[in-house]
Design an enzyme around this catalytic site. Structure first.
Site, PDB file in Angstrom:
ATOM      1  CG  HIS A 143      -1.763   1.104   1.392  1.00  0.00           C
ATOM      2  ND1 HIS A 143      -1.321   2.028   2.361  1.00  0.00           N
ATOM      3  CD2 HIS A 143      -2.836   1.726   0.867  1.00  0.00           C
ATOM      4  CE1 HIS A 143      -2.203   3.346   2.275  1.00  0.00           C
ATOM      5  NE2 HIS A 143      -3.147   3.028   1.439  1.00  0.00           N
TER       6      HIS A 143
ATOM      7  CD  GLU B 215      -2.588   2.626  -3.484  1.00  0.00           C
ATOM      8  OE1 GLU B 215      -3.093   3.783  -3.481  1.00  0.00           O
ATOM      9  OE2 GLU B 215      -3.069   1.723  -2.642  1.00  0.00           O
ATOM     10  CG  HIS B 216      -0.247   6.168  -0.526  1.00  0.00           C
ATOM     11  ND1 HIS B 216      -0.502   7.265   0.285  1.00  0.00           N
ATOM     12  CD2 HIS B 216      -1.077   5.259  -0.659  1.00  0.00           C
ATOM     13  CE1 HIS B 216      -1.920   6.854   0.889  1.00  0.00           C
ATOM     14  NE2 HIS B 216      -2.343   5.846   0.212  1.00  0.00           N
TER      15      HIS B 216
ATOM     16  CD  GLU C 266      -4.759   5.464   3.780  1.00  0.00           C
ATOM     17  OE1 GLU C 266      -5.419   4.650   3.230  1.00  0.00           O
ATOM     18  OE2 GLU C 266      -3.773   5.894   3.362  1.00  0.00           O
TER      19      GLU C 266
END
Length: 432
Positions: free
Chosen positions: A65, A68-69, A141
């Protein structure tokens, strides 16, 4: 060379080809205003342990993840979203347990937007500074998700069901784990998994396939790179859950419950998995769908406050089914569920109920073709399971009542089930 497959009843066509770089491309042409592109990577949050070039990696949770960012930052310093804004494209990305996907939709300048997408994903740029900055963003997040009672219940349930995978950890990781991520680890992951032969480009809309190849040639080159493939390390799972019951407390006005059924009967044969997935869809719709007697009686008697939700997955890495809902009395939900399953094991499942569920599942499949977004996402899901999306409807119609009965008998076993409840802070299990 293109392979074109048209389903005779659906009237839908899928054009597929393998680019010389190794990237597979799948296009379902639709004369819609909106075109959609989805670039998928066979790399998700579960893929944290692997061997590459003789090195064994045990990576921090959440790194897929995190990667991905970071793929939206470029060596030229310009954010990828800003580049998309100039073409009028709406872009996004997501990470799941087993894949990462980058996407955009647009009404024009499709080829230019596709070039931006490909350049972004194949041009990594990681520095100590931008990694540290992202750690703070993702920590916020993670904190947001930790405050969500539904997320808390979901991942807590997963942890009680699974012992040897990261299914019980948020896809974002933990605040502690993401602090261990470095540019070097990100480059290793990108080199190992962001290879054209480990990816798929799924397209839908008013798109000319002949105009796609020159863009792929420009960004990816015309020769397939000979790269070593990471060898994933996967520990086998017991067929039993770790706990059969779990009680939590959180900031909710009414208790929540979630029931999980763990399934370890996963065939390495994609065809067998494909058939089982279709059988699961029909069986679970018949038993727990919105029109089921069980769901209706729970709601009518005030045992649940809204419709009962269910979800299921059947992939090479994992398989499960879950029920979710709100209830003033979770123990009563559990009691009724056990009684319901016991009754079905004795009397069998009503054939008319199964036929109705089969029609519902088939109509849900047909509805996918109404939107370019849903089409592209479904293509990717099937491609990464080595299956043809257009065949799914036929498979649904081929599932027999005997198939459903056999799956029921194997699936709903006491040692496969965990029942989790989340009560308001002011309530205790004893008060219920």
């Amino acid at each position: 060379m293109y392979f074109e497959h048209t389903h005779p009843l659906l009237g839908e066509t899928c054009i597929s080809f393998r680019h010389s770089s190794g990237l597979t491309v799948h296009l379902i042409p639709k004369d819609f205003t909106l075109s959609y592109a989805l670039l998928g990577v066979r790399y998700g949050s579960l893929d944290n342990r692997f061997t590459l070039h003789g090195n064994e990696y045990r990576l921090p949770k959440g790194i897929a993840h995190f990667l991905e960012h970071k793929m939206f930052e470029n060596p030229d310093g310009e954010d990828t979203f800003l580049k998309f804004s100039r073409t009028g494209a709406d872009a996004n990305a997501y990470t799941t347990f087993c894949r990462t996907a980058y996407l955009f939709s647009c009404t024009d300048q499709f080829e230019k937007s596709l070039e931006i997408l490909l350049e972004s994903c194949f041009t990594p740029h990681f520095t100590a500074g931008n990694v540290e900055k992202e750690q703070g963003i993702i920590a916020e997040e993670i904190s947001m998700y930790e405050d969500d009672p539904y997320d808390t219940l979901y991942f807590s349930l997963m942890r009680t069901m699974y012992e040897n995978t990261d299914l019980g950890t948020s896809i974002c990781g933990t605040e502690e784990s993401i602090r261990q991520i470095t540019p070097e680890l990100l480059y290793a992951c990108h080199k190992g998994f962001y290879r054209p032969d480990n990816m798929a480009l799924c397209l839908c809309g008013n798109i000319d396939v002949d105009r796609i190849v020159p863009i792929l040639d420009k960004v990816l080159g015309s020769d397939e790179a000979l790269c070593e493939t990471p060898t994933l390390s996967v520990e086998p799972e017991s067929e039993n859950v770790q706990q059969t019951e779990l009680t939590l407390h959180g900031d909710v006005p009414i208790p929540l419950f979630s029931v999980g059924f763990k399934d370890t009967d996963i065939s390495p044969n994609p065809e067998v998995r494909f058939k089982k997935y279709a059988t699961m869809a029909i069986l679970f719709e018949a038993l727990f769908g919105g029109s089921s007697d069980f769901s209706y009686k729970l709601y009518k008697d005030g045992v649940i406050t809204c419709a009962l939700d269910y979800e299921f997955e059947h992939k090479l890495q994992y398989s499960y089914m879950m029920l979710h809902g709100e209830s003033p009395d979770p123990p009563e939900v559990k009691r009724r569920l056990n009684a319901y399953l016991s009754s079905l094991s004795q009397s069998g499942i009503d054939p008319e109920r199964l036929e109705g569920a089969r029609r519902i599942v088939y109509s849900q499949f047909l509805s996918v073709f109404d939107r370019t977004e849903s089409i592209a996402n479904e293509i990717l899901a099937y491609v990464f399971e080595d299956q043809d999306m257009l065949r799914y409807g036929d498979l649904v119609l081929s599932v027999t009542n005997d198939d459903c009965k056999a799956l029921f008998d194997r699936f709903f076993l006491p040692n496969h089930m965990t029942f989790a409840s989340l009560y308001p802070y002011h309530e205790s299990e004893e008060s219920k």
